[in-house]
Every structure is written in structure tokens, then in C-alpha cells.
Design a protein around this motif. Sequence first.
Motif, mmCIF file in Angstrom:
data_model
loop_
_atom_site.group_PDB
_atom_site.id
_atom_site.type_symbol
_atom_site.label_atom_id
_atom_site.label_comp_id
_atom_site.label_asym_id
_atom_site.label_seq_id
_atom_site.Cartn_x
_atom_site.Cartn_y
_atom_site.Cartn_z
ATOM 1 N N SER A 156 0.831 -1.214 0.000
ATOM 2 C CA SER A 156 0.000 0.000 0.000
ATOM 3 C C SER A 156 0.863 1.260 0.000
ATOM 4 O O SER A 156 0.526 2.253 -0.650
ATOM 5 C CB SER A 156 -0.920 -0.002 1.219
ATOM 6 N N ILE A 157 1.988 1.196 0.727
ATOM 7 C CA ILE A 157 2.915 2.344 0.727
ATOM 8 C C ILE A 157 3.484 2.567 -0.667
ATOM 9 O O ILE A 157 3.569 3.703 -1.156
ATOM 10 C CB ILE A 157 4.045 2.121 1.755
ATOM 11 N N LYS A 158 3.869 1.449 -1.328
ATOM 12 C CA LYS A 158 4.404 1.556 -2.689
ATOM 13 C C LYS A 158 3.352 2.123 -3.639
ATOM 14 O O LYS A 158 3.663 2.950 -4.506
ATOM 15 C CB LYS A 158 4.866 0.190 -3.175
ATOM 16 N N LEU A 159 2.091 1.661 -3.488
ATOM 17 C CA LEU A 159 1.024 2.173 -4.346
ATOM 18 C C LEU A 159 0.814 3.661 -4.124
ATOM 19 O O LEU A 159 0.625 4.425 -5.079
ATOM 20 C CB LEU A 159 -0.273 1.407 -4.074
ATOM 21 N N ASP A 160 0.839 4.053 -2.848
ATOM 22 C CA ASP A 160 0.682 5.484 -2.546
ATOM 23 C C ASP A 160 1.824 6.298 -3.159
ATOM 24 O O ASP A 160 1.597 7.393 -3.694
ATOM 25 C CB ASP A 160 0.650 5.701 -1.030
ATOM 26 N N LYS A 161 3.039 5.725 -3.066
ATOM 27 C CA LYS A 161 4.177 6.428 -3.657
ATOM 28 C C LYS A 161 4.046 6.503 -5.176
ATOM 29 O O LYS A 161 4.372 7.529 -5.782
ATOM 30 C CB LYS A 161 5.473 5.704 -3.282
ATOM 31 N N ASN A 162 3.553 5.390 -5.783
ATOM 32 C CA ASN A 162 3.361 5.390 -7.236
ATOM 33 C C ASN A 162 2.308 6.416 -7.650
ATOM 34 O O ASN A 162 2.471 7.111 -8.661
ATOM 35 C CB ASN A 162 2.950 4.001 -7.705
ATOM 36 N N LEU A 163 1.210 6.473 -6.865
ATOM 37 C CA LEU A 163 0.172 7.454 -7.179
ATOM 38 C C LEU A 163 0.718 8.872 -7.044
ATOM 39 O O LEU A 163 0.425 9.737 -7.880
ATOM 40 C CB LEU A 163 -1.026 7.249 -6.239
ATOM 41 N N GLU A 164 1.503 9.087 -5.987
ATOM 42 C CA GLU A 164 2.097 10.411 -5.795
ATOM 43 C C GLU A 164 3.065 10.730 -6.931
ATOM 44 O O GLU A 164 3.124 11.862 -7.414
ATOM 45 C CB GLU A 164 2.815 10.445 -4.449
ATOM 46 N N TYR A 165 3.809 9.697 -7.348
ATOM 47 C CA TYR A 165 4.755 9.881 -8.459
ATOM 48 C C TYR A 165 4.014 10.223 -9.743
ATOM 49 O O TYR A 165 4.434 11.105 -10.510
ATOM 50 C CB TYR A 165 5.573 8.603 -8.621
ATOM 51 N N LYS A 166 2.896 9.524 -9.981
ATOM 52 C CA LYS A 166 2.092 9.810 -11.177
ATOM 53 C C LYS A 166 1.537 11.232 -11.133
ATOM 54 O O LYS A 166 1.500 11.925 -12.157
ATOM 55 C CB LYS A 166 0.950 8.802 -11.295
ATOM 56 N N LYS A 167 1.086 11.641 -9.943
ATOM 57 C CA LYS A 167 0.567 13.004 -9.807
ATOM 58 C C LYS A 167 1.664 14.022 -10.106
ATOM 59 O O LYS A 167 1.418 15.041 -10.753
ATOM 60 C CB LYS A 167 0.016 13.214 -8.396
ATOM 61 N N GLN A 168 2.873 13.741 -9.604
ATOM 62 C CA GLN A 168 3.981 14.656 -9.852
ATOM 63 C C GLN A 168 4.332 14.718 -11.336
ATOM 64 O O GLN A 168 4.584 15.797 -11.877
ATOM 65 C CB GLN A 168 5.210 14.209 -9.043
ATOM 66 N N LYS A 170 2.281 14.078 -13.793
ATOM 67 C CA LYS A 170 1.181 14.787 -14.458
ATOM 68 C C LYS A 170 1.319 16.291 -14.270
ATOM 69 O O LYS A 170 1.110 17.075 -15.209
ATOM 70 C CB LYS A 170 -0.147 14.284 -13.896
ATOM 71 N N TYR A 171 1.663 16.680 -13.020
ATOM 72 C CA TYR A 171 1.819 18.103 -12.736
ATOM 73 C C TYR A 171 2.984 18.696 -13.515
ATOM 74 O O TYR A 171 2.882 19.793 -14.094
ATOM 75 C CB TYR A 171 2.017 18.299 -11.235
ATOM 76 N N LEU A 172 4.123 17.953 -13.567
ATOM 77 C CA LEU A 172 5.286 18.428 -14.313
ATOM 78 C C LEU A 172 4.989 18.510 -15.806
ATOM 79 O O LEU A 172 5.451 19.428 -16.494
ATOM 80 C CB LEU A 172 6.482 17.503 -14.065
ATOM 81 N N SER A 173 4.208 17.541 -16.308
ATOM 82 C CA SER A 173 3.827 17.561 -17.726
ATOM 83 C C SER A 173 3.004 18.802 -18.039
ATOM 84 O O SER A 173 3.198 19.441 -19.084
ATOM 85 C CB SER A 173 3.046 16.300 -18.081
ATOM 86 N N LYS A 174 2.101 19.147 -17.128
ATOM 87 C CA LYS A 174 1.298 20.360 -17.325
ATOM 88 C C LYS A 174 2.193 21.599 -17.320
ATOM 89 O O LYS A 174 2.007 22.510 -18.147
ATOM 90 C CB LYS A 174 0.232 20.463 -16.234
#
Length: 374
Positions: A156-168, A170-174
Motif C-alpha cells: 500500500s505504501i508503494k502504491l501510494d508512492k506510485n500514485l504520488e509519483y504519477k501526480k507529480q 502529471k503536474y510536471l507535464s502540465k
Amino acid sequence: MENFLNLTKLVVLAYCTYEAYVCKVKNIYEIILFILAYICLNTMIYLVKKSFFKVITLSLSAVIIILVYLNTNSIFILLLPLNIFEISVKFTTNFKIAAVAPVIPVFFINTNAKVEYLFVGFLSCTIYVLLKSYSIRKSDLLKENDVLRKKVYNTSIKLDKNLEYKKQIKYLSKLEERNKISQEIHDKIGHTIAGSLIQIEAAKLFLNKDTEKSKEILDKVTNILRVSNEEIRLSLKNIKPPLEQMGLNRIKLTLDEFSVNNDIKSNLIYTGLIEKVSHMQWRVIYDNLGEALTNILKYSKATKVTVKIDVFNKFIKFEIKDNGVGEENIKKSLGIKGMEERCSNLHGKVIVDGSNGFSVINILPFEEVPKNGN
């Protein structure tokens, strides 16, 4: 485990007490004293922590059982097998070897009590072995459960980190896209407008002195702005995603979220010229899809949903079908009436079929372009 062992001892003790009572023994006070001492010693076994003191307590219990057997009543010897077996397992983990020790007293007791002694001993030792095996298995399962819990936690920690990484990402892409657009506007539009302003200021200076020169400058600025306007239009066209891509991606995202959240498989199929679908038609398709998925979740008990978009020459066929229970006598709910209303606003209609699973078909016609002169 201790509770079941105490229950076994209590049952054997109750049986021995009953047999002594039936035989009408005379030394009843000695038996009562023995029973109290036996209960106290067997209670102490589970109160002391060290194995050494447990062995001493069990040995004392065995001694008073033998004394009662020799001096008071022979029936209480039935308590001895489990007592000796408990002492044996403190010195060896092999139950077969430990089971030999309770058999030794058989050679020294009365013949009449041997059969009962062997039966009670076998039964008591069997219960102990089963309880011990259950206790070991339970302990192993608890350890496995702890390991699995840790794995789930780490996952679950890894998934949370992956989700946070994806958000980052996505944000950097924007940010990168915004920076790119800003840079293009600065390089193309900004320079063009700045140059045009300089040219217009120059034209103002020649306006009263040299009309031809002023007109030449204005014509040049007009051409520059015309070219810049075309470049802006092309840039915006390249940046803006196609309408059909936005519509399909939105539907795919909705289906993916529906599948993940509700464990129902989904499938999207589309044919024809999807780019012909207008913005208003995409809006109706998306809203009706959401309504249909809600109804599937409430009533259908389905495991699979298929969404199909067929674009023909004169109309669009949009179908949501599941493999659920279906319904032959369909009563139109507010959800279906809402679909019909949305479709009718675009001169379309809704067809509902519950004979094989449940299917909702939306027919959306294309608007006919009037011919010249009509």
C-alpha cells in the motif's frame, strides 16, 4: 489450549469423584482434601512462567495422585497419565517418545484398573497432542498473517508512492506544456506584435510627410499580422486535441474507474468515422453512459459490460450491454426517462431490451446540411 486441557482434567476428576461416591468410600475428607490440592497444583502450572517450576508443580501433582491411589482410593490413578505426559513433553518434542512414560505405571497398578487406565491415558494423551498441534498451527498462521499484513502495508505504501509519483509527473507535464505554450507565444506572437508596433509608430511619423511611405509600412505590418494570425491558428490547432480523442478517452476513463471500483469487466468497441460525432452528441453519450452504469450496479448483478459506438452515414448507434439478470417487464425509471429526454433533444431515441442481460441502445441522427437555394 490450557482451557481444553483443564477441561479434560476436570472431566476425568469428576468421573473419578463420581466412582468414589458410588463406592461409598469412608475417608471422604481425605478425598476432598486431595481434590482441592490437585486443583490448586494444576492451577499453579499456568501461573508460573519458568519451565523448571512447571515440572516441579506437575511432579507434586503426580506424587499426591500416587499417594491417594495407595492410601485412599485406586480410581484416582486415572488422573496420572495426562500428568506424566505433560512432564514428558517438557523434556522431548517427540510425542511418540513422550507417550511411553504414561504406560510405565500400568505394570504397577491393580489389574482391574489397567483397562480404564490405558483408555483414559490414550484419550488424554490424544487430546493433548491434538491441542498442541492446533496451537502450533494457530501460531504459524498468526505469524503468516503478520507477514502478509506487513506485505500488504508495504504494498500500500508503494502504491501510494506510485500514485504520488504519477501526480507529480502529471503536474510536471502540465508545467512543461504551459512553459512550451508560453515560450511559443513569446517567440512568435510577442516578437511579431512588438515589431508591428514599431512599424506602426514609424508609419505615424511618415503619415503627414510621406503618404506613400506610410502606406507601404502599413501594408507591410498588415501582411506580418496576417501571417502571424495564421501561425497562431495553426499552433492552437496543433495544441488542441481532437474532439473524438477527448470523447473516447473520457469514456475509457469512466469504464476503467467503474471496473476497478466494482470488479466488473468492461470493454469499449467503436467503428466508423468517430470524428463525425459532435460535441453535443458526445455529451449525451457520456451522460447516458453514467446513468446506464449506475443502473447496472444497482440491479443487473453483471460481471461484464460492453460499450459499443457505431458511426454510420446518417446516425450514431451507442449501446451499453451487460450480462446480468435482465428484465422482461421493463418499467421505465427516472434514469431511463432521463436518457430518452437527452436523446430526444437531439432528435434521437432510446431502445431498451432486457431479454438477454440488459441493453440500452441510443440512436442519435446527424443533422442534415440544407442544400443551397433551399
